[in-house]
Scaffold this motif. Structure first.
Motif, PDB file in Angstrom:
ATOM      1  N   TYR A  39       0.834  -1.204   0.000  1.00  0.00           N
ATOM      2  CA  TYR A  39       0.000   0.000   0.000  1.00  0.00           C
ATOM      3  C   TYR A  39       0.869   1.255   0.000  1.00  0.00           C
ATOM      4  CZ  TYR A  39      -3.537   3.411   1.441  1.00  0.00           C
ATOM      5  OH  TYR A  39      -4.365   4.512   1.497  1.00  0.00           O
ATOM      6  N   TYR A  40       1.974   1.182   0.756  1.00  0.00           N
ATOM      7  CA  TYR A  40       2.891   2.324   0.812  1.00  0.00           C
ATOM      8  C   TYR A  40       3.933   2.289  -0.305  1.00  0.00           C
ATOM      9  CZ  TYR A  40       0.885   3.866   5.208  1.00  0.00           C
ATOM     10  OH  TYR A  40       0.022   4.343   6.174  1.00  0.00           O
ATOM     11  N   LYS A  41       3.734   1.385  -1.256  1.00  0.00           N
ATOM     12  CA  LYS A  41       4.503   1.324  -2.499  1.00  0.00           C
ATOM     13  C   LYS A  41       5.978   0.970  -2.304  1.00  0.00           C
ATOM     14  CE  LYS A  41       1.039   2.051  -5.119  1.00  0.00           C
ATOM     15  NZ  LYS A  41       0.548   0.977  -6.012  1.00  0.00           N
ATOM     16  N   PHE A  42       6.260   0.135  -1.294  1.00  0.00           N
ATOM     17  CA  PHE A  42       7.590  -0.438  -1.191  1.00  0.00           C
ATOM     18  C   PHE A  42       7.741  -1.531  -2.246  1.00  0.00           C
ATOM     19  CE2 PHE A  42       7.139   1.444   3.005  1.00  0.00           C
ATOM     20  CZ  PHE A  42       8.415   1.948   3.246  1.00  0.00           C
ATOM     21  N   ASP A  43       8.971  -1.845  -2.589  1.00  0.00           N
ATOM     22  CA  ASP A  43       9.257  -2.911  -3.556  1.00  0.00           C
ATOM     23  C   ASP A  43       9.149  -4.237  -2.811  1.00  0.00           C
ATOM     24  OD1 ASP A  43      10.246  -4.681  -5.412  1.00  0.00           O
ATOM     25  OD2 ASP A  43      12.013  -3.500  -5.937  1.00  0.00           O
ATOM     26  N   VAL A  44       7.981  -4.872  -2.891  1.00  0.00           N
ATOM     27  CA  VAL A  44       7.714  -6.052  -2.072  1.00  0.00           C
ATOM     28  C   VAL A  44       7.128  -7.184  -2.907  1.00  0.00           C
ATOM     29  CG1 VAL A  44       5.447  -5.137  -1.410  1.00  0.00           C
ATOM     30  CG2 VAL A  44       6.513  -6.893   0.005  1.00  0.00           C
ATOM     31  N   ALA A  45       7.579  -8.402  -2.615  1.00  0.00           N
ATOM     32  CA  ALA A  45       7.012  -9.620  -3.196  1.00  0.00           C
ATOM     33  C   ALA A  45       6.591 -10.518  -2.043  1.00  0.00           C
ATOM     34  CB  ALA A  45       8.031 -10.336  -4.081  1.00  0.00           C
ATOM     35  N   SER A 267       8.281  10.536   6.006  1.00  0.00           N
ATOM     36  CA  SER A 267       7.655  11.649   5.278  1.00  0.00           C
ATOM     37  C   SER A 267       7.221  11.223   3.878  1.00  0.00           C
ATOM     38  CB  SER A 267       8.621  12.831   5.192  1.00  0.00           C
ATOM     39  OG  SER A 267       9.801  12.464   4.490  1.00  0.00           O
ATOM     40  N   ILE A 268       7.981  10.339   3.259  1.00  0.00           N
ATOM     41  CA  ILE A 268       7.612   9.827   1.927  1.00  0.00           C
ATOM     42  C   ILE A 268       6.371   8.953   2.045  1.00  0.00           C
ATOM     43  CG2 ILE A 268       8.436   8.605  -0.130  1.00  0.00           C
ATOM     44  CD1 ILE A 268      11.300   9.052   0.955  1.00  0.00           C
ATOM     45  N   MET A 269       6.316   8.153   3.104  1.00  0.00           N
ATOM     46  CA  MET A 269       5.148   7.303   3.327  1.00  0.00           C
ATOM     47  C   MET A 269       3.887   8.143   3.502  1.00  0.00           C
ATOM     48  SD  MET A 269       6.720   4.350   5.836  1.00  0.00           S
ATOM     49  CE  MET A 269       5.169   3.474   5.988  1.00  0.00           C
ATOM     50  N   LYS A 270       4.018   9.282   4.198  1.00  0.00           N
ATOM     51  CA  LYS A 270       2.870  10.174   4.367  1.00  0.00           C
ATOM     52  C   LYS A 270       2.391  10.708   3.021  1.00  0.00           C
ATOM     53  CE  LYS A 270       3.936  11.723   9.070  1.00  0.00           C
ATOM     54  NZ  LYS A 270       4.348  12.881   9.905  1.00  0.00           N
ATOM     55  N   GLU A 271       3.337  11.012   2.142  1.00  0.00           N
ATOM     56  CA  GLU A 271       2.984  11.504   0.805  1.00  0.00           C
ATOM     57  C   GLU A 271       2.304  10.402  -0.008  1.00  0.00           C
ATOM     58  OE1 GLU A 271       2.543  14.503  -1.900  1.00  0.00           O
ATOM     59  OE2 GLU A 271       3.351  14.642   0.137  1.00  0.00           O
ATOM     60  N   VAL A 272       2.819   9.166   0.105  1.00  0.00           N
ATOM     61  CA  VAL A 272       2.203   8.026  -0.580  1.00  0.00           C
ATOM     62  C   VAL A 272       0.789   7.808  -0.053  1.00  0.00           C
ATOM     63  CG1 VAL A 272       2.305   5.524  -0.928  1.00  0.00           C
ATOM     64  CG2 VAL A 272       4.394   6.884  -1.081  1.00  0.00           C
ATOM     65  N   TYR A 273       0.627   7.897   1.268  1.00  0.00           N
ATOM     66  CA  TYR A 273      -0.696   7.727   1.871  1.00  0.00           C
ATOM     67  C   TYR A 273      -1.670   8.772   1.338  1.00  0.00           C
ATOM     68  CZ  TYR A 273      -4.336   7.540   5.462  1.00  0.00           C
ATOM     69  OH  TYR A 273      -5.543   7.446   6.109  1.00  0.00           O
ATOM     70  N   SER A 274      -1.215  10.002   1.240  1.00  0.00           N
ATOM     71  CA  SER A 274      -2.064  11.087   0.719  1.00  0.00           C
ATOM     72  C   SER A 274      -2.491  10.806  -0.724  1.00  0.00           C
ATOM     73  CB  SER A 274      -1.312  12.413   0.799  1.00  0.00           C
ATOM     74  OG  SER A 274      -2.058  13.449   0.201  1.00  0.00           O
ATOM     75  N   ILE A 275      -1.555  10.319  -1.515  1.00  0.00           N
ATOM     76  CA  ILE A 275      -1.870   9.998  -2.917  1.00  0.00           C
ATOM     77  C   ILE A 275      -2.841   8.826  -2.995  1.00  0.00           C
ATOM     78  CG2 ILE A 275      -0.887   9.118  -5.073  1.00  0.00           C
ATOM     79  CD1 ILE A 275       1.640  10.756  -4.412  1.00  0.00           C
TER      80      ILE A 275
END
Length: 313
Positions: A39-45, A267-275
């Motif tokens: 959800y927070y757009k980390f590179d995950v498998a 802070s990047i995660m907060k921006e991803v959450y907002s998007i």
């Protein structure tokens, strides 16, 4: 007065940021954490062979992937009009035999690559109880509703689990010595085995993990302990009284973030959450000037994250 026994976690080394590559393998609780990371757009498998509950099944997946096993007709069987493989979850089962074999071999290739490239590998163990297929004497990852009389049910000893986990760590280190391996025990209770038997199973897993990480370079995240000793209340369970509910998952996820996610990433995660919230927004008038401007601003924010952190939406 304090009516809780909160578990306090220290910041870990080799923390996760948006340059990290993550692989999660194991029980259904690993699915919960992987969904948060995705959800927070980390590179995950996550779980290329589907959910796997016991350590021997996870070891088999890792061994087969690193050995580049090729699945053939001999590895699959037909039951109830679907083709299955004892190494994988029923999510991979298929109506056509060739489709299952293709999916298994594709998963082997992708897992081989992920094991070699991942910076963090998170392994969630669910149970020490295993089923051994009498015909082949092999421990299976999933029984696929094959009659129980064709299996022998066993409880893996602490020593057996520890040997399996050490082999997992050593095999990963051979191809990816810089990978951080994080073990955790699923807070989901396997009460179909029995209440006492479930407790014994979890105890074997926890003891084996700590024995292993005292020897090899591994870490432990106490998700089981958070559920049992910190939350400790049925209001944190789903209606089945077995699986943690959304509130519990969120709570454990917050502790995982504090321990394992780099502070500069917050802070990047907060921006991803907002998007993400913006993308989920449903306007009353999709063609209004206000909404079109909202979409333009949203796309600009997405482009900034793509350019600066290679985050893909």
């Amino acid at each position: 007065m304090n009516f809780r026994t909160n578990i306090q976690l220290q910041k870990e080394e080799n923390q996760i940021d948006y340059a990290s590559k993550l692989l999660l393998i194991g029980s259904c609780f690993s699915e919960n954490i992987s969904k948060k990371l995705a959800y927070y757009k980390f590179d995950v498998a996550s779980n290329p062979f589907g959910i796997l509950f016991n350590p021997k099944a996870i070891e088999t997946l890792i061994e087969n992937s690193l050995n580049e096993k090729i699945y053939t007709d001999r590895d699959v069987f037909l039951l109830n009009e679907r083709w299955h493989c004892f190494d994988s979850h029923s999510d991979l089962s298929a109506v056509a035999k060739n489709e299952l074999i293709f999916n298994l071999n594709s998963a082997i290739k992708s897992t081989n690559k992920q094991l070699s490239e991942s910076t963090h590998i998170i392994i969630t163990l669910g149970t020490a109880w295993v089923y051994r297929f009498i015909e082949t004497n092999a421990i299976v990852g999933n029984c696929h509703k094959v009659p129980q009389k064709k299996f022998v049910k066993e409880l893996l000893s602490i020593e057996e689990i520890s040997v399996s986990l050490k082999n997992i760590c050593n095999r990963i280190s051979e191809v990816n010595p810089k990978a951080t391996i994080i073990f955790t025990v699923s807070p989901v209770r396997h009460i179909k085995d029995g209440f006492v038997e479930n407790s014994q199973s979890k105890a074997h897993l926890i003891s084996a993990i700590h024995e292993t990480i005292s020897i090899v370079n591994g870490r432990y995240f106490p998700s089981f302990e958070m559920m049992m000793d910190d939350l400790r209340d049925y209001r944190f369970y789903n209606s089945d009284m077995i699986h943690p509910n959304e509130t519990a998952v969120d709570y454990i996820w917050e502790h995982f973030m504090r321990a394992w996610i780099n502070e500069n990433t917050a802070s990047i995660m907060k921006e991803v959450y907002s998007i993400q919230k913006g993308l989920a927004h449903k306007p009353f008038n999709p063609n209004s000037e206000q909404h079109l401007k909202f979409l333009l601003d949203l796309n600009q924010k997405i482009q900034v994250l793509k350019n600066n952190y290679n985050i893909k939406f």
